[in-house]
Design a protein around this motif. Sequence first.
Motif, PDB file in Angstrom:
ATOM      1  N   GLY A 101     -18.007  84.706  75.029  1.00 50.62           N
ATOM      2  CA  GLY A 101     -18.314  84.323  76.801  1.00 50.62           C
ATOM      3  C   GLY A 101     -17.431  82.672  75.883  1.00 50.62           C
ATOM      4  O   GLY A 101     -16.698  82.883  75.889  1.00 50.62           O
ATOM      5  N   ARG A 102     -18.157  81.620  77.027  1.00 56.22           N
ATOM      6  CA  ARG A 102     -17.464  80.247  76.403  1.00 56.22           C
ATOM      7  C   ARG A 102     -16.176  80.508  76.673  1.00 56.22           C
ATOM      8  O   ARG A 102     -14.891  79.314  76.183  1.00 56.22           O
ATOM      9  CB  ARG A 102     -17.443  79.871  75.219  1.00 56.22           C
ATOM     10  N   ASN A 103     -15.256  81.071  77.947  1.00 58.88           N
ATOM     11  CA  ASN A 103     -14.370  81.641  78.483  1.00 58.88           C
ATOM     12  C   ASN A 103     -13.023  81.988  77.902  1.00 58.88           C
ATOM     13  O   ASN A 103     -12.066  81.232  77.242  1.00 58.88           O
ATOM     14  CB  ASN A 103     -13.888  80.140  78.961  1.00 58.88           C
ATOM     15  N   GLY A 104     -13.499  82.399  75.844  1.00 61.28           N
ATOM     16  CA  GLY A 104     -12.440  82.803  75.885  1.00 61.28           C
ATOM     17  C   GLY A 104     -11.556  83.281  76.449  1.00 61.28           C
ATOM     18  O   GLY A 104      -9.862  83.847  75.292  1.00 61.28           O
ATOM     19  N   ASP A 105     -11.472  84.152  76.618  1.00 66.22           N
ATOM     20  CA  ASP A 105     -10.352  85.751  77.207  1.00 66.22           C
ATOM     21  C   ASP A 105      -9.412  84.169  77.991  1.00 66.22           C
ATOM     22  O   ASP A 105      -7.791  84.333  78.135  1.00 66.22           O
ATOM     23  CB  ASP A 105     -10.633  85.884  78.709  1.00 66.22           C
ATOM     24  N   TYR A 106      -9.727  82.904  79.148  1.00 61.90           N
ATOM     25  CA  TYR A 106      -8.888  81.587  78.519  1.00 61.90           C
ATOM     26  C   TYR A 106      -8.405  80.998  78.097  1.00 61.90           C
ATOM     27  O   TYR A 106      -7.323  80.437  77.561  1.00 61.90           O
ATOM     28  CB  TYR A 106      -9.363  81.027  79.690  1.00 61.90           C
ATOM     29  N   ILE A 107      -9.439  79.992  76.898  1.00 63.35           N
ATOM     30  CA  ILE A 107      -8.698  79.275  76.170  1.00 63.35           C
ATOM     31  C   ILE A 107      -7.619  80.404  74.945  1.00 63.35           C
ATOM     32  O   ILE A 107      -6.644  79.959  73.956  1.00 63.35           O
ATOM     33  CB  ILE A 107      -9.905  78.892  74.396  1.00 63.35           C
ATOM     34  N   LEU A 108      -7.851  81.894  74.492  1.00 64.91           N
ATOM     35  CA  LEU A 108      -6.951  82.352  74.191  1.00 64.91           C
ATOM     36  C   LEU A 108      -6.003  83.637  74.614  1.00 64.91           C
ATOM     37  O   LEU A 108      -5.400  84.249  74.370  1.00 64.91           O
ATOM     38  CB  LEU A 108      -7.806  83.238  73.017  1.00 64.91           C
ATOM     39  N   ARG A 109      -5.384  82.758  76.087  1.00 64.63           N
ATOM     40  CA  ARG A 109      -4.617  83.754  76.876  1.00 64.63           C
ATOM     41  C   ARG A 109      -2.842  83.506  76.270  1.00 64.63           C
ATOM     42  O   ARG A 109      -2.504  84.700  76.234  1.00 64.63           O
ATOM     43  CB  ARG A 109      -4.438  82.826  78.433  1.00 64.63           C
TER      44      ARG A 109
END
Length: 196
Positions: A101-109
Amino acid sequence: MRKIITIGREFGAGGGEIGKRVAQELGLPYYDKDIILKTAMANRKLNPEQVLKWDEKVPSSFGFAQSLFDFYNRPLDEELWRAQKEAIRGLANKESCVIVGRNGDYILREFDHCLNVFIHAGFQWRVRRMSGMMPDTPKEQVAADVKAADKARKRYCAYYTGKTYGDSRNFDLTLNTEKLGIERAVKLVLMAAEEI
């Protein structure tokens, strides 16, 4: 080299369970919203009262009523959003881990040692699964809660990332747990994780 697995998920699709099992199989730390929030609050010296106060602020672009059901219905203040981003980046820079969760994919892009996974399933399947986990809650209420969570997560993602929630182009792997089941989904994530 560090191995980071982020798992985005639809409510009720089993993403949290899959994340825990993948972390356990790989012997990696597991981070979900509770742990990330605690880390963010510690790093920024934010106190729980501030977080609670900020959670009640809804950006003017959000056109929906507050709900106690889902954390995502109480959008974060920009300061807490930044603190969470820093916490997630800090965890990913420090160690291999699974982040749910927490938009990890975006934050760690920008991280090249990341496997970004999205877990989804049909609406009725998710309602049945959640009803089985909450047998004392009327099915109509579970369905309303799943629908509210979906809507809130879409708005949360759009507001903070500018991306479309669940868009397959944002992920390396998307899995439908209605078709695959939780067990096979865990195995597929583990197989994909070997390559990062």
